[in-house]
Motif scaffolding. Structure first.
Motif, PDB file in Angstrom:
ATOM      1  N   PRO A  95       0.801  -1.236   0.000  1.00  0.00           N
ATOM      2  CA  PRO A  95       0.000   0.000   0.000  1.00  0.00           C
ATOM      3  C   PRO A  95       0.830   1.281   0.000  1.00  0.00           C
ATOM      4  CG  PRO A  95      -0.976  -1.601   1.478  1.00  0.00           C
ATOM      5  CD  PRO A  95       0.321  -2.194   1.013  1.00  0.00           C
ATOM      6  N   TRP A  98       1.787   2.392  -3.497  1.00  0.00           N
ATOM      7  CA  TRP A  98       0.738   2.827  -4.425  1.00  0.00           C
ATOM      8  C   TRP A  98       0.725   4.349  -4.519  1.00  0.00           C
ATOM      9  CZ3 TRP A  98      -3.637   5.886  -3.706  1.00  0.00           C
ATOM     10  CH2 TRP A  98      -4.539   5.915  -4.779  1.00  0.00           C
ATOM     11  N   LYS A  99       0.640   4.850  -5.723  1.00  0.00           N
ATOM     12  CA  LYS A  99       0.590   6.289  -5.946  1.00  0.00           C
ATOM     13  C   LYS A  99      -0.647   6.633  -6.770  1.00  0.00           C
ATOM     14  CE  LYS A  99       4.632   6.692  -4.020  1.00  0.00           C
ATOM     15  NZ  LYS A  99       4.742   7.217  -2.636  1.00  0.00           N
ATOM     16  N   SER A 100      -1.340   7.671  -6.338  1.00  0.00           N
ATOM     17  CA  SER A 100      -2.508   8.130  -7.087  1.00  0.00           C
ATOM     18  C   SER A 100      -2.071   8.696  -8.432  1.00  0.00           C
ATOM     19  CB  SER A 100      -3.244   9.205  -6.285  1.00  0.00           C
ATOM     20  OG  SER A 100      -4.295   9.753  -7.045  1.00  0.00           O
ATOM     21  N   ASN A 140     -10.263   6.642  -7.387  1.00  0.00           N
ATOM     22  CA  ASN A 140      -8.944   6.557  -6.755  1.00  0.00           C
ATOM     23  C   ASN A 140      -9.034   5.873  -5.397  1.00  0.00           C
ATOM     24  OD1 ASN A 140      -6.946   7.418  -8.434  1.00  0.00           O
ATOM     25  ND2 ASN A 140      -6.723   9.449  -7.550  1.00  0.00           N
ATOM     26  N   ASP A 141     -10.041   6.257  -4.624  1.00  0.00           N
ATOM     27  CA  ASP A 141     -10.216   5.674  -3.287  1.00  0.00           C
ATOM     28  C   ASP A 141     -10.499   4.176  -3.376  1.00  0.00           C
ATOM     29  OD1 ASP A 141      -9.810   8.147  -2.174  1.00  0.00           O
ATOM     30  OD2 ASP A 141     -11.951   8.596  -1.894  1.00  0.00           O
ATOM     31  N   LYS A 144      -7.246   2.390  -4.174  1.00  0.00           N
ATOM     32  CA  LYS A 144      -6.397   2.344  -2.985  1.00  0.00           C
ATOM     33  C   LYS A 144      -6.887   1.280  -2.009  1.00  0.00           C
ATOM     34  CE  LYS A 144      -4.604   5.271   0.732  1.00  0.00           C
ATOM     35  NZ  LYS A 144      -4.604   6.644   1.329  1.00  0.00           N
ATOM     36  N   GLN A 148      -4.963  -2.134  -0.644  1.00  0.00           N
ATOM     37  CA  GLN A 148      -4.845  -2.436   0.782  1.00  0.00           C
ATOM     38  C   GLN A 148      -5.412  -3.814   1.098  1.00  0.00           C
ATOM     39  OE1 GLN A 148      -3.403  -0.409   3.202  1.00  0.00           O
ATOM     40  NE2 GLN A 148      -3.687  -2.130   4.608  1.00  0.00           N
TER      41      GLN A 148
END
Length: 237
Positions: A95, A98-100, A140-141, A144, A148
């Motif tokens: 996690p 991870w990059k937006s 995006n959320d 992510k 996770q």
């Protein structure tokens, strides 16, 4: 460990470096001689009660055996860990890695325009962003959260596999052996050496414990430095 005490001093805290470099030239010569014999086997020296460093030589043998047990345990644990890791599914993205993705230019323009006209009450409620921008943030959320979740699922499986092989108990056993070796090393550094053979025991102990990799290996260095100074001054106890 460096091959000379001058080299060792360069990496030491200032106070310890000064103490070592302030020793007499004869003391430094003895240090170099001690370093040259640090790999000599203690079995080449008679380990009887009459030897001035009999206690150190006995501890050297004890530490050698403890170190061997610790290395055997380490190799076994590493082999088992490699076996477990090989049976796991591919490691997912962590996690924190991870990059937006950057916001597309047209959405950024919508966001900038909305920001210029936003009222305080709308900003406080958090619902001032245009719908396309909100949808992009939501996507995006979700991504992510998926990253996770994948990581947590993989980590749980990994932990389960390690538990099945009783790996934690093996690590605890290794830590116990490591502590045993460390304690023998502390005993070695607490004893004054009266011969080069005794000083070589301390050098070997420092190498086995990897003291040169610690932030402050002063206990070992100061113990050996005191031995050098004593021998340089005539061997007084």
């Amino acid at each position: 460990m460096p091959n000379s005490f001058l080299a060792a001093a360069e990496g030491m805290p200032d106070v310890n470096r000064r103490r070592l470099l302030n020793l007499t030239g004869a003391g430094l010569a003895l240090a170099a001689t001690a370093a040259s014999v640090r790999n000599a086997s203690a079995t080449l020296v008679a380990q009887d009660a009459e030897h001035p460093d009999a206690e150190l030589l006995a501890l050297d043998k004890e530490m050698e055996e403890a170190h061997s047990r610790m290395e055997t345990a380490s190799e076994s644990n590493s082999a088992l860990s490699d076996k477990i890791e090989a049976l796991l599914p591919p490691r997912p993205l962590h996690p924190t890695d991870w990059k937006s993705r950057p916001m597309p230019a047209h959405l950024k323009q919508l966001w900038d325009e909305a920001l210029k006209n936003v009222l305080f009450v709308d900003a406080a409620k958090g619902d001032w962003q245009p719908e396309p921008v909100s949808a992009w943030h939501d996507a995006n959320d979700r991504e992510k959260a998926q990253i996770q979740a994948a990581w947590e699922e993989w980590s749980a499986l990994r932990d389960e596999r390690y538990r099945e092989h009783n790996y934690e108990a093996m690590e605890e056993a290794f830590n116990g052996l490591s502590g045993e070796e460390w304690e023998i090393g502390r005993r070695i550094f607490a004893i004054s050496a009266h011969t080069l053979e005794g000083m070589a025991v301390k050098i070997r102990a420092g190498e086995r414990l990897g003291l040169e990799n610690l932030a402050d290996p002063s206990e070992a260095y100061l113990s050996i430095a005191a031995d050098i100074k004593r021998l340089a001054e005539g061997g007084a106890a």
